[in-house]
Scaffold this motif. Structure first.
Motif, short mmCIF file in Angstrom:
data_model
loop_
_atom_site.label_atom_id
_atom_site.label_comp_id
_atom_site.label_asym_id
_atom_site.label_seq_id
_atom_site.Cartn_x
_atom_site.Cartn_y
_atom_site.Cartn_z
N ALA A 117 0.84 -1.20 0.00
CA ALA A 117 0.00 0.00 0.00
C ALA A 117 0.88 1.24 0.00
CB ALA A 117 -0.91 0.00 1.22
N ASN A 118 0.56 2.19 -0.87
CA ASN A 118 1.24 3.49 -0.85
C ASN A 118 0.60 4.35 0.23
OD1 ASN A 118 3.07 3.10 -3.03
ND2 ASN A 118 1.37 3.30 -4.45
N ILE A 119 1.41 4.75 1.21
CA ILE A 119 0.89 5.57 2.32
C ILE A 119 1.43 6.97 2.16
CG2 ILE A 119 0.76 5.83 4.82
CD1 ILE A 119 1.14 2.83 5.05
N TYR A 120 0.54 7.94 2.24
CA TYR A 120 0.88 9.32 1.96
C TYR A 120 0.93 10.13 3.25
CZ TYR A 120 -0.51 7.77 -2.68
OH TYR A 120 -0.61 7.08 -3.85
N PRO A 121 1.86 11.07 3.35
CA PRO A 121 1.90 11.93 4.54
C PRO A 121 0.58 12.63 4.81
CG PRO A 121 3.89 12.22 3.22
CD PRO A 121 2.96 11.35 2.41
N GLU A 122 -0.14 12.96 3.73
CA GLU A 122 -1.42 13.65 3.91
C GLU A 122 -2.39 12.83 4.74
OE1 GLU A 122 0.19 14.89 -0.19
OE2 GLU A 122 0.24 13.14 1.13
N ASN A 123 -2.33 11.49 4.62
CA ASN A 123 -3.23 10.63 5.40
C ASN A 123 -2.95 10.76 6.89
OD1 ASN A 123 -2.74 7.97 2.97
ND2 ASN A 123 -4.11 9.71 2.84
N VAL A 124 -1.67 10.87 7.25
CA VAL A 124 -1.28 10.99 8.66
C VAL A 124 -1.60 12.39 9.19
CG1 VAL A 124 0.65 10.87 10.28
CG2 VAL A 124 0.50 9.23 8.39
N SER A 125 -1.39 13.39 8.35
CA SER A 125 -1.65 14.78 8.76
C SER A 125 -3.06 14.95 9.29
CB SER A 125 -1.43 15.75 7.59
OG SER A 125 -0.08 15.77 7.19
N VAL A 126 -4.02 14.33 8.58
CA VAL A 126 -5.41 14.47 9.00
C VAL A 126 -5.62 13.91 10.40
CG1 VAL A 126 -7.79 13.82 8.44
CG2 VAL A 126 -6.22 14.43 6.61
N GLY A 127 -4.91 12.81 10.71
CA GLY A 127 -5.03 12.24 12.05
C GLY A 127 -4.53 13.17 13.13
N LEU A 128 -3.53 14.00 12.79
CA LEU A 128 -2.98 14.95 13.78
C LEU A 128 -3.78 16.26 13.84
CD1 LEU A 128 0.84 14.49 13.13
CD2 LEU A 128 -0.58 13.41 14.89
#
Length: 525
Positions: A417-428
């Motif tokens: 799976a390609n994981i993008y920094p944007e996905n993590v940003s939303v969590g923070l």
């Protein structure tokens, strides 16, 4: 759409596939120069694909002026942003007809919104040649009863269904291959191997490297004797170390990793672009033990994926250290920038380079293979004649090499799976968390002492906020919820027990991860 045309198209391609030996298929590039093949392909796309016609017109390019390879290499590259996402899906297909494709796969984008990739039966057949190359040259599956266990995620994601189709086409061609599709269900995979594996001379597991390792380790913990099934692995989606390959080979009882493993350089955009061969693996294992040679060849200390490719099927170029490729598919792609960094090396240039380092991979492969295959030959108790020179030459084709470091757009790859920094940003950025953090983090995939991968997220705390286990757990849960919500590949590819990230909290300005005054990078490899 002309039904007769579709029928004729499918019939001709299938007849050619099943009646043409793999050796002949792998020699096609000798008959036509790659430059001529790609120019013919360009003219076809420019004449028949509405989106590409519009793209060229917008750039003021008259297709008739593209007469030489040098002309072709001046064409602007296409990518998702400037091409795929700008035109209707039907316009990206030949004749503007989505109905001329019979299958659609999906890949996740950085926002979690999927990109759709249509294809037709004939597109799968040309990719099936890559699987045939592996099953014939590496696994000798033309003479061994083989159970192919599809461990890629099923559904709209490209890996599972595409791989299943290709393996079935090999069976149609006469290979004694039987296919079963447990997908990424670990319990089903273990049950399939134990209950059915004994009926076959070898079992091939096809899936993402860390997931297959988890299956193997779980099996060992339950007393599965992997060596009795003569396991082979076909993998995709990850760059892994040769130490990883050796560890997994040892746990499987593999006698010769060069012939028991094969990794695909694949993508939802265009299927399989290249594949590991016994020769490429032999070379990569030498380079892993000789980092100075690897650095001289690749320009970096890290070891990329190294595969061979068929220039009559996929035409590669390198532009600013980025790989561009051209190739036919449901959505034909001309000079497509997939955002992978890497390079291309001709067959002769590779052998010449290795000779300078006093290594002859052809001799090394022959020596190792002779001993290993003799062991396998004896263990299988088959009626095969003595191993011949022809057997030992399998896997050695004068095809060019392409090496791939991975995505250059700050993604990390985890279980394919390609994981993008944007996905993590939303969590923070969630209300329960945002007051504790600066928003900076470092996303990376790491390995523990047993070579199992895990997703690490190092998070920078806001000034004057102190670390606590409660905060770490809340942040972990927030990141996980958003990853599952936003990234369909993450939710479907990564087994649940590996989805929870390992979060580490640091003070503001931590020197290792968040040095003050330095441009921040959100991912590390």
């Amino acid at each position: 759409m002309n039904a007769n045309f579709q029928q004729q198209r499918a019939t001709k391609a299938f007849t050619d596939f099943i009646s043409t030996p793999i050796e002949t298929l792998l020699q096609r590039h000798h008959n036509t120069a790659g430059s001529q093949t790609v120019l013919t392909f360009f003219r076809d796309v420019a004449a028949n694909v509405p989106a590409y016609q519009a793209f060229l017109a917008e750039k003021g390019i008259n297709p008739a002026t593209i007469q030489t390879l040098e002309d072709f290499q001046q064409l602007p590259a296409i990518a998702k942003e400037n091409y795929i996402q700008r035109y209707p899906l039907s316009d990206l297909c030949r004749n503007g007809q989505l109905a001329e494709c019979d299958m659609i796969a999906a890949s996740s984008g950085s926002t979690g919104k999927p990109t759709f990739w249509p294809r037709f039966f004939t597109d799968e057949l040309q990719i099936a040649v890559r699987f045939e190359q592996i099953f014939h040259d590496s696994f000798f599956a033309d003479t061994r009863r083989t159970l192919a266990v599809i461990c890629f995620t099923l559904g709209t994601w490209v890996g599972g269904m595409f791989t299943t189709s290709c393996c079935r086409y090999l069976a149609s061609k006469g290979y004694p291959i039987t296919v079963i599709t447990p997908g990424n269900n670990k319990e089903d995979i273990l049950r399939v191997v134990q209950e059915l594996g004994g009926n076959f001379e070898q079992v091939v597991l096809l899936g993402y490297p860390p997931f297959l390792k988890d299956v193997i380790d779980t099996g060992l913990s339950r007393g599965v004797q992997w060596s009795q099934y003569h396991i082979k692995l076909v993998m995709a989606g990850e760059v892994f170390s040769e130490e990883w390959r050796s560890l997994v080979a040892d746990r499987l009882g593999s006698q010769n990793p060069c012939y028991d493993f094969a990794s695909l350089y694949g993508t939802a955009d265009a299927g399989v672009l290249g594949n590991e061969t016994p020769l490429s693996i032999c070379i990569r294992r030498f380079l892993a033990k000789n980092p100075d040679a690897a650095r001289a060849l690749f320009g970096e200390s890290r070891l990329p994926t190294l595969v061979q490719y068929d220039p009559s099927s996929r035409f590669f170029e390198v532009q600013n250290n980025s790989l561009l490729f051209s190739g036919d598919n449901g959505v034909p792609l001309v000079r497509y920038d997939i955002l992978d960094t890497g390079g291309v090396i001709t067959y002769d240039a590779m052998l010449e380079f290795l000779a300078e380092w006093n290594f002859n991979p052809l001799e090394a492969l022959s020596t190792h293979t002779s001993a290993a295959l003799s062991v396998q030959h004896s263990a299988l108790k088959t009626q095969h004649s003595a191993l011949s020179t022809q057997h030992l030459s399998r896997g050695i084709h004068p095809l060019p090499f392409v090496y791939v470091f991975g995505r250059s757009n700050f993604t990390v790859s985890y279980f394919g799976a390609n994981i993008y920094p944007e996905n993590v940003s939303v969590g923070l950025e969630q209300p329960a968390v945002q007051g504790w953090v600066t928003g900076k983090f470092v996303l990376q995939v790491q390995e523990d002492a047993d070579k199992n991968r895990f997703l690490s997220v190092v998070v920078e705390l806001a000034p004057d906020v102190e670390e606590s286990e409660e905060k770490r757990q809340v942040i972990t849960e927030s990141i996980l919820v958003q990853l599952l919500r936003l990234n369909g590949e993450f939710a479907n590819y990564v087994p649940p027990e590996y989805q929870t990230p390992q979060v580490t909290l640091t003070a503001t300005g931590d020197r290792e991860y968040f040095p003050i005054g330095v441009k921040h990078r959100y991912t590390r490899r």
